[in-house]
Design an enzyme around this catalytic site. Structure first.
Site, mmCIF file in Angstrom:
data_model
loop_
_atom_site.group_PDB
_atom_site.id
_atom_site.type_symbol
_atom_site.label_atom_id
_atom_site.label_comp_id
_atom_site.label_asym_id
_atom_site.label_seq_id
_atom_site.Cartn_x
_atom_site.Cartn_y
_atom_site.Cartn_z
ATOM 1 N N SER A 130 0.870 -1.174 0.000
ATOM 2 C CA SER A 130 0.000 0.000 0.000
ATOM 3 C C SER A 130 0.908 1.225 0.000
ATOM 4 O O SER A 130 2.097 1.125 0.316
ATOM 5 C CB SER A 130 -0.853 -0.003 1.273
ATOM 6 O OG SER A 130 -1.411 1.267 1.511
ATOM 7 N N TYR A 143 -2.080 -1.460 10.465
ATOM 8 C CA TYR A 143 -2.012 -1.535 9.000
ATOM 9 C C TYR A 143 -0.671 -0.991 8.492
ATOM 10 O O TYR A 143 0.012 -1.622 7.687
ATOM 11 C CB TYR A 143 -3.183 -0.744 8.407
ATOM 12 C CG TYR A 143 -3.384 -0.910 6.923
ATOM 13 C CD1 TYR A 143 -4.184 -1.934 6.428
ATOM 14 C CD2 TYR A 143 -2.784 -0.048 6.013
ATOM 15 C CE1 TYR A 143 -4.388 -2.091 5.061
ATOM 16 C CE2 TYR A 143 -2.986 -0.193 4.651
ATOM 17 C CZ TYR A 143 -3.789 -1.208 4.178
ATOM 18 O OH TYR A 143 -3.977 -1.351 2.820
HETATM 19 N N1 LIG Z 1 -8.650 -0.864 -1.202
HETATM 20 C C1 LIG Z 1 -7.611 -0.055 -1.094
HETATM 21 O O1 LIG Z 1 -7.732 1.166 -1.177
HETATM 22 C C2 LIG Z 1 -6.251 -0.602 -0.881
HETATM 23 C C3 LIG Z 1 -5.163 0.271 -1.021
HETATM 24 C C4 LIG Z 1 -3.885 -0.227 -0.838
HETATM 25 C C5 LIG Z 1 -3.700 -1.546 -0.517
HETATM 26 N N2 LIG Z 1 -4.765 -2.376 -0.380
HETATM 27 C C6 LIG Z 1 -4.510 -3.758 -0.020
HETATM 28 O O2 LIG Z 1 -5.069 -4.610 -0.985
HETATM 29 C C7 LIG Z 1 -5.451 -5.838 -0.376
HETATM 30 C C8 LIG Z 1 -6.885 -6.194 -0.760
HETATM 31 O O3 LIG Z 1 -7.724 -5.174 -0.322
HETATM 32 P P1 LIG Z 1 -9.194 -4.946 -0.903
HETATM 33 O O4 LIG Z 1 -9.431 -3.503 -0.815
HETATM 34 O O5 LIG Z 1 -9.362 -5.643 -2.189
HETATM 35 O O6 LIG Z 1 -10.042 -5.642 0.275
HETATM 36 P P2 LIG Z 1 -11.395 -6.475 0.252
HETATM 37 O O7 LIG Z 1 -11.950 -6.332 1.626
HETATM 38 O O8 LIG Z 1 -12.239 -6.132 -0.918
HETATM 39 O O9 LIG Z 1 -10.862 -7.964 0.045
HETATM 40 C C9 LIG Z 1 -10.060 -8.597 0.979
HETATM 41 C C10 LIG Z 1 -10.248 -10.085 0.853
HETATM 42 O O10 LIG Z 1 -9.425 -10.727 1.850
HETATM 43 C C11 LIG Z 1 -10.162 -11.773 2.424
HETATM 44 N N3 LIG Z 1 -9.702 -12.070 3.782
HETATM 45 C C12 LIG Z 1 -9.841 -11.295 4.881
HETATM 46 N N4 LIG Z 1 -9.389 -11.936 5.958
HETATM 47 C C13 LIG Z 1 -8.950 -13.152 5.532
HETATM 48 C C14 LIG Z 1 -8.401 -14.282 6.199
HETATM 49 N N5 LIG Z 1 -8.238 -14.305 7.522
HETATM 50 N N6 LIG Z 1 -8.052 -15.353 5.448
HETATM 51 C C15 LIG Z 1 -8.255 -15.360 4.113
HETATM 52 N N7 LIG Z 1 -8.793 -14.329 3.447
HETATM 53 C C16 LIG Z 1 -9.145 -13.241 4.140
HETATM 54 C C17 LIG Z 1 -11.587 -11.260 2.460
HETATM 55 O O11 LIG Z 1 -12.523 -12.320 2.601
HETATM 56 C C18 LIG Z 1 -11.690 -10.535 1.118
HETATM 57 O O12 LIG Z 1 -12.135 -11.397 0.089
HETATM 58 C C19 LIG Z 1 -5.231 -5.679 1.124
HETATM 59 O O13 LIG Z 1 -3.987 -6.240 1.506
HETATM 60 C C20 LIG Z 1 -5.179 -4.178 1.278
HETATM 61 O O14 LIG Z 1 -4.405 -3.784 2.381
HETATM 62 C C21 LIG Z 1 -6.045 -1.941 -0.556
#
Ligand SMILES: NC(=O)c1ccc[n+]([C@@H]2O[C@H](COP(=O)([O-])OP(=O)(O)OC[C@H]3O[C@@H](n4cnc5c(N)ncnc54)[C@H](O)[C@@H]3O)[C@@H](O)[C@H]2O)c1
Length: 248
Positions: A130, A143
């Site tokens: 991130s 985080y």
């Molecule tokens: N959305 C953003 O703005 C953003 C920005 C930078 C980085 N990220 C990173 O991208 C990644 C995905 O984020 P997203 O926004 O797509 O989130 P999201 O909530 O849409 O998806 C996350 C997924 O992880 C799964 N998950 C959660 N806990 C789990 C566990 N214990 N075991 C297995 N699976 C599990 C959830 O079921 C979900 O399907 C994360 O690491 C997040 O930190 C997101």
């Protein structure tokens, strides 16, 4: 698009948001994708859509991953969660849980995947970090700590994997339009006591030169390129995709 025909991929957190977009991108490039997620229904749905497999798993159960042997050519460490709270009120068990899910699980998955990758002289590890892997924000102590740790894990993997044809990189998005962010906007509105629209414009995108959320497909396109032969010399890197936030 460069073909990933004949390659296998595992995407953690592949049932939703960025992970689902990565599963679609890698499958479109020809890889057979395993969708690993706590949400078994969501994982099956994305797996069915991309002609891959579902792997229902709780990645916070780190001890269950210690003996893992993971036969995959591409590993996308993506599963992650957010918790917004000042440090003084941050629940210690929540901090521990997030470090387990977002640092220890990626370490154990990499550890389980490297023997197969080394045997084949090829591997791609892509860690969804991130902008918070490179910059801090208030109220996100677990985080920001976890993502900074993931950066270190990725670089050590790059150094050890290089001689074996394995690359390891981080992708560093700003705010992406996913359920994780929708929830954060609501949480931050509560914490700051301001309307949700103001959170998006004045809090989330305050440091961004481009004032819009990223789309998951934009992040997945970068992941697809990092998995491809074109990126064979890219390793130990962290690719920001943050609308200019970290240019400050
Ligand atoms: N959305 C953003 O703005 C953003 C920005 C930078 C980085 N990220 C990173 O991208 C990644 C995905 O984020 P997203 O926004 O797509 O989130 P999201 O909530 O849409 O998806 C996350 C997924 O992880 C799964 N998950 C959660 N806990 C789990 C566990 N214990 N075991 C297995 N699976 C599990 C959830 O079921 C979900 O399907 C994360 O690491 C997040 O930190 C997101």
């Amino acid at each position: 698009m460069t073909s990933l025909e004949g390659r296998t991929a595992v995407v953690t957190g592949g049932a939703s948001g960025i992970g689902a977009a990565c599963a679609r991108e890698l499958a479109a490039r020809g890889a057979v994708v395993t969708v690993a997620d706590l949400d078994d229904v969501g994982a099956k749905s994305v797996a069915d859509e991309v002609g891959g497999k579902a792997w229902p798993i709780d990645l916070s159960d780190a001890s269950a991953l210690e003996q893992l042997q993971l036969e995959t050519d591409i590993l996308v460490n993506n599963a992650g969660i957010q918790h917004v709270s000042p440090i003084a009120e941050f629940p210690p068990d929540r901090f521990r849980f997030m470090l387990t899910l977002m640092v220890e699980a990626p370490f154990l998955l990499i550890r389980g995947a490297l023997p197969h990758m080394y045997d084949n002289g090829f591997g791609r590890i892509i860690n969804i970090s991130s902008v918070h892997g490179l910059r801090a924000s208030e109220y996100k102590v677990a985080y920001v700590t976890a993502k900074h740790a993931l950066e270190g894990l990725s670089k050590v993997t790059a150094l050890e994997g290089g001689p074996h044809g394995v690359t390891s990189n981080c992708v560093n998005p700003g705010y992406v339009r996913t359920p994780l962010v929708t929830k954060q906007i609501a949480d931050q509105a509560r914490t700051h006591g301001i309307p949700e629209q103001e959170v998006t414009e004045d809090v989330l995108l305050k440091e961004s030169a481009i004032k819009r959320l990223l789309e998951p497909e934009e992040v997945a396109a970068l992941v697809g390129w990092l998995a491809s032969p074109d990126a064979a010399m890219v390793t130990g890197a962290s690719y920001t995709m943050d609308g200019g936030w970290s240019a400050r």
